[in-house]
Motif scaffolding. Structure first.
Motif, PDB file in Angstrom:
ATOM      1  N   ILE A 425       0.673  -1.318  -0.014  1.00 15.05           N
ATOM      2  CA  ILE A 425      -0.228   0.258   0.082  1.00 15.05           C
ATOM      3  C   ILE A 425       0.836   1.288   0.084  1.00 15.05           C
ATOM      4  O   ILE A 425       0.548   2.224  -0.726  1.00 15.05           O
ATOM      5  CB  ILE A 425      -0.779  -0.041   1.186  1.00 15.05           C
ATOM      6  N   VAL A 426       1.801   1.260   0.755  1.00 13.19           N
ATOM      7  CA  VAL A 426       2.755   2.437   1.004  1.00 13.19           C
ATOM      8  C   VAL A 426       3.487   2.630  -0.225  1.00 13.19           C
ATOM      9  O   VAL A 426       4.032   4.041  -0.751  1.00 13.19           O
ATOM     10  CB  VAL A 426       3.561   2.258   2.366  1.00 13.19           C
ATOM     11  N   SER A 427       4.017   1.542  -1.061  1.00  9.84           N
ATOM     12  CA  SER A 427       4.741   1.525  -2.325  1.00  9.84           C
ATOM     13  C   SER A 427       3.998   2.366  -3.269  1.00  9.84           C
ATOM     14  O   SER A 427       4.831   3.037  -4.238  1.00  9.84           O
ATOM     15  CB  SER A 427       5.237   0.441  -2.633  1.00  9.84           C
ATOM     16  N   GLY A 428       2.636   2.637  -3.055  1.00  9.56           N
ATOM     17  CA  GLY A 428       2.270   3.445  -4.131  1.00  9.56           C
ATOM     18  C   GLY A 428       2.607   5.033  -4.125  1.00  9.56           C
ATOM     19  O   GLY A 428       2.312   5.622  -5.283  1.00  9.56           O
ATOM     20  N   THR A 429       3.169   5.369  -3.153  1.00  7.68           N
ATOM     21  CA  THR A 429       3.596   6.781  -2.714  1.00  7.68           C
ATOM     22  C   THR A 429       4.797   7.055  -3.885  1.00  7.68           C
ATOM     23  O   THR A 429       4.746   8.115  -4.431  1.00  7.68           O
ATOM     24  CB  THR A 429       4.220   6.876  -1.279  1.00  7.68           C
ATOM     25  N   PHE A 430       5.382   6.032  -4.168  1.00  7.22           N
ATOM     26  CA  PHE A 430       6.598   6.110  -5.038  1.00  7.22           C
ATOM     27  C   PHE A 430       6.191   6.266  -6.404  1.00  7.22           C
ATOM     28  O   PHE A 430       6.826   6.716  -7.283  1.00  7.22           O
ATOM     29  CB  PHE A 430       7.683   5.068  -5.034  1.00  7.22           C
ATOM     30  N   ILE A 431       4.840   6.074  -6.861  1.00  5.48           N
ATOM     31  CA  ILE A 431       4.470   6.171  -8.064  1.00  5.48           C
ATOM     32  C   ILE A 431       3.362   7.593  -8.127  1.00  5.48           C
ATOM     33  O   ILE A 431       3.684   8.195  -9.027  1.00  5.48           O
ATOM     34  CB  ILE A 431       3.269   5.096  -8.392  1.00  5.48           C
ATOM     35  N   TYR A 432       2.778   7.737  -6.866  1.00  5.78           N
ATOM     36  CA  TYR A 432       2.004   9.034  -7.019  1.00  5.78           C
ATOM     37  C   TYR A 432       2.930  10.263  -6.926  1.00  5.78           C
ATOM     38  O   TYR A 432       2.673  11.213  -7.774  1.00  5.78           O
ATOM     39  CB  TYR A 432       1.308   9.124  -5.569  1.00  5.78           C
ATOM     40  N   ILE A 433       4.155  10.290  -6.229  1.00  7.55           N
ATOM     41  CA  ILE A 433       4.876  11.625  -6.106  1.00  7.55           C
ATOM     42  C   ILE A 433       5.380  12.059  -7.447  1.00  7.55           C
ATOM     43  O   ILE A 433       5.090  13.158  -7.822  1.00  7.55           O
ATOM     44  CB  ILE A 433       5.974  11.501  -5.033  1.00  7.55           C
ATOM     45  N   PRO A 434       6.065  11.091  -8.300  1.00  7.28           N
ATOM     46  CA  PRO A 434       6.705  11.599  -9.679  1.00  7.28           C
ATOM     47  C   PRO A 434       5.502  11.736 -10.452  1.00  7.28           C
ATOM     48  O   PRO A 434       5.516  12.732 -11.319  1.00  7.28           O
ATOM     49  CB  PRO A 434       7.761  10.628  -9.868  1.00  7.28           C
ATOM     50  N   PHE A 435       4.777  10.803 -10.601  1.00  4.90           N
ATOM     51  CA  PHE A 435       3.868  10.749 -11.933  1.00  4.90           C
ATOM     52  C   PHE A 435       2.565  11.301 -11.704  1.00  4.90           C
ATOM     53  O   PHE A 435       1.753  11.713 -12.788  1.00  4.90           O
ATOM     54  CB  PHE A 435       3.483   9.199 -12.240  1.00  4.90           C
ATOM     55  N   VAL A 436       1.913  11.599 -10.589  1.00  7.38           N
ATOM     56  CA  VAL A 436       0.683  12.054 -10.409  1.00  7.38           C
ATOM     57  C   VAL A 436       0.786  13.426  -9.701  1.00  7.38           C
ATOM     58  O   VAL A 436       0.184  14.403 -10.364  1.00  7.38           O
ATOM     59  CB  VAL A 436      -0.152  11.424  -9.216  1.00  7.38           C
ATOM     60  N   HIS A 437       1.610  13.790  -8.663  1.00  6.90           N
ATOM     61  CA  HIS A 437       1.752  15.049  -8.037  1.00  6.90           C
ATOM     62  C   HIS A 437       2.832  15.943  -8.915  1.00  6.90           C
ATOM     63  O   HIS A 437       2.070  17.117  -9.158  1.00  6.90           O
ATOM     64  CB  HIS A 437       2.408  15.075  -6.793  1.00  6.90           C
ATOM     65  N   PHE A 438       3.607  15.515  -9.467  1.00  2.33           N
ATOM     66  CA  PHE A 438       4.623  16.451 -10.054  1.00  2.33           C
ATOM     67  C   PHE A 438       4.408  16.200 -11.524  1.00  2.33           C
ATOM     68  O   PHE A 438       5.228  16.889 -12.427  1.00  2.33           O
ATOM     69  CB  PHE A 438       6.182  16.053  -9.879  1.00  2.33           C
ATOM     70  N   LYS A 439       3.541  15.321 -11.919  1.00  2.00           N
ATOM     71  CA  LYS A 439       3.136  15.133 -13.365  1.00  2.00           C
ATOM     72  C   LYS A 439       4.256  14.966 -14.307  1.00  2.00           C
ATOM     73  O   LYS A 439       4.714  15.618 -15.497  1.00  2.00           O
ATOM     74  CB  LYS A 439       2.330  16.103 -13.883  1.00  2.00           C
TER      75      LYS A 439
END
Length: 465
Positions: A425-439
């Motif tokens: 569950i926590v590993s999703g953070t490493f996808i969210y930060i670069p690809f969703v938050h910073f696009k």
């Protein structure tokens, strides 16, 4: 291309059938022996089933309030997004798409397959390869059905709901007759003897029983397709969940009337064992009934599950193609296709008991966040328009239950697999930060999206709120 919108095709009958038809699945045909095994006594097992019905009802009423305050589809995802922020919402959508929904589909498909092939392997265990092939075919058939038509899917849901309720009524009536003819009434004498008291046995028993109630929140995933959601949402819950709870309790009483607790615990397919004892040469009908029940439940899960993936993509948390619907059929076909692919992958190594344990643990982590979200809205935004409102004690009880269910397997009997679930569950953070938050790499999937859009004949969908 002009944007589309999903149609409000679901009335009260559809809503009731979606909830009850999804809840009544494989669980009541497979979980009773595991509930009894974990808790140890017939009396305590009946209390567990009753308590699970109460939890499902309280949880569903909390969701009814959330669904009338936040009227968008998407269920758990959209409630966390609007109250707890995009990171937690992304982790939910990521975990749901990769683990939770595929595990649910795989568990239901496996139970369907086990009962469907049982009549052909009487007296022996069916080969796992055959079971998994049948389960895969079941998943593919329902993927096609839900991709083709909302109305066709709902027609199947209503038909199988009627069939499975009739099957459960046969079990209930058969149990009543056996009791009057002198069945195993000793199962109800000293009913609490040998009860196992402890965090782990109680938690494990709850997990198994709650699997049978899973689906109580399915209607919240399709709010945008429900007619008059401010009225029909809570009406459907009040009709469906008490009906299912009473049926479950009576079916468990029937099982105990026909079988001793030891026979029930050692049965590999409790409904089939019941059928062989009561119906004799017609016992195979219970295999058919259980298979139909799992099939109908999987259809309901498919219908709602694709909507979470669809809404998360619409909010920019998943690839854009998953937020599109077929231009003619108005079904979220790309989201359904990805759910199907992931379910088939989970099916390869999965077995029913393991799938249920880790599915239940994961979903209750997020349920805890959602009940906290309702409390947050009550405290921080008391002036929001609430067509339906529950007593504040309901979300408090559900939050306590969620914390207990998440901690119980860790505290009393820690297993490394639960740590793996949390890390995933926590590993999703490493996808969210670069690809969703910073696009980063915003055009990475553009060409693929255009190709798939033409291939699947899909287009963007407007919100229908």
């Amino acid at each position: 291309m002009e944007n589309l919108s999903l149609k409000r095709d679901l009335g009260l009958l559809n809503a009731v059938s979606l909830i009850a038809g999804t809840m009544i699945g494989s669980g009541i045909f497979m979980s009773p022996q595991w509930v009894l095994y974990h808790i140890g006594s017939p009396g305590a097992s009946l209390l567990i089933w009753g308590a699970c019905g109460v939890l499902a009802m309280l949880g569903a009423l909390c969701y009814a309030e959330l669904g009338t305050v936040i009227t968008e589809s998407g269920g758990d995802y959209i409630y966390i997004l609007r109250t707890s922020g995009p990171l937690l919402a992304f982790l939910l959508s990521f975990t749901s798409m990769m683990v939770v929904r595929p595990a649910s589909y795989a568990g239901l498909a496996l139970s369907f397959a086990e009962y469907a092939v049982a009549p052909f392997y009487q007296g022996c265990t069916a080969p796992q390869l055959i079971v998994k092939i049948v389960a895969a075919v079941c998943i593919l058939v329902l993927a096609i059905v839900n991709t083709l038509s909302v109305r066709f899917s709902m027609s199947i849901q209503i038909f199988f709901l009627v069939a499975k309720v009739l099957a459960l009524l046969v079990i209930v009536i058969g149990g009543v007759v056996i009791l009057f003819l002198g069945g195993h009434s000793d199962s109800f004498q000293d009913a609490f003897q040998d009860t196992k008291v402890g965090i782990n046995p109680v938690g494990a028993a709850f997990f198994q029983a709650l699997w049978s109630f899973e689906g109580w929140n399915n209607l919240n995933y399709v709010t945008e397709e429900l007619k008059r959601p401010e009225v029909n949402l809570h009406r459907a819950l009040i009709i469906a969940i008490p009906m299912v709870t009473v049926l479950y309790l009576l079916v468990n009483v029937s099982y105990l009337a026909v079988m001793t607790p030891r026979e029930l615990m050692t049965s590999t397919a409790v409904a089939v064992t019941w059928g062989n004892k009561v119906l004799g040469s017609w016992g195979w009908l219970m295999s058919v009934a259980a298979a139909m029940s799992a099939f109908g439940s999987l259809n309901g899960s498919y219908f709602s599950g694709g909507r979470m993936c669809f809404v998360a993509a619409r909010e920019g948390h998943l690839p854009e193609i998953l937020s599109m619907a077929h231009v003619h059929r108005l079904t979220p076909s790309p989201a359904l296709i990805i759910n199907t692919a992931m379910a088939l992958l989970v099916l390869i190594p999965g077995d029913f008991n393991t799938v249920i344990s880790f599915f239940s643990f994961t979903v209750w982590v997020f349920y805890g966040i959602i009940f906290s979200s309702l409390l947050y809205l009550r405290i921080k935004k008391p002036h929001l328009h609430r067509p339906y409102k529950v007593p504040i004690v309901f979300p408090i009880i559900m939050l306590i239950a969620a914390v207990f269910l998440v901690l119980s397997p860790i505290v009393d009997n820690p297993q490394i697999e639960y740590l793996y679930v949390i890390l995933f569950i926590v590993s999703g953070t490493f996808i969210y930060i670069p690809f969703v938050h910073f696009k980063l790499c915003p055009g990475l999937l553009t060409k693929a999206t255009l190709f798939l859009q033409l291939l699947f004949e899909v287009a963007p969908v407007d919100k229908n709120v």
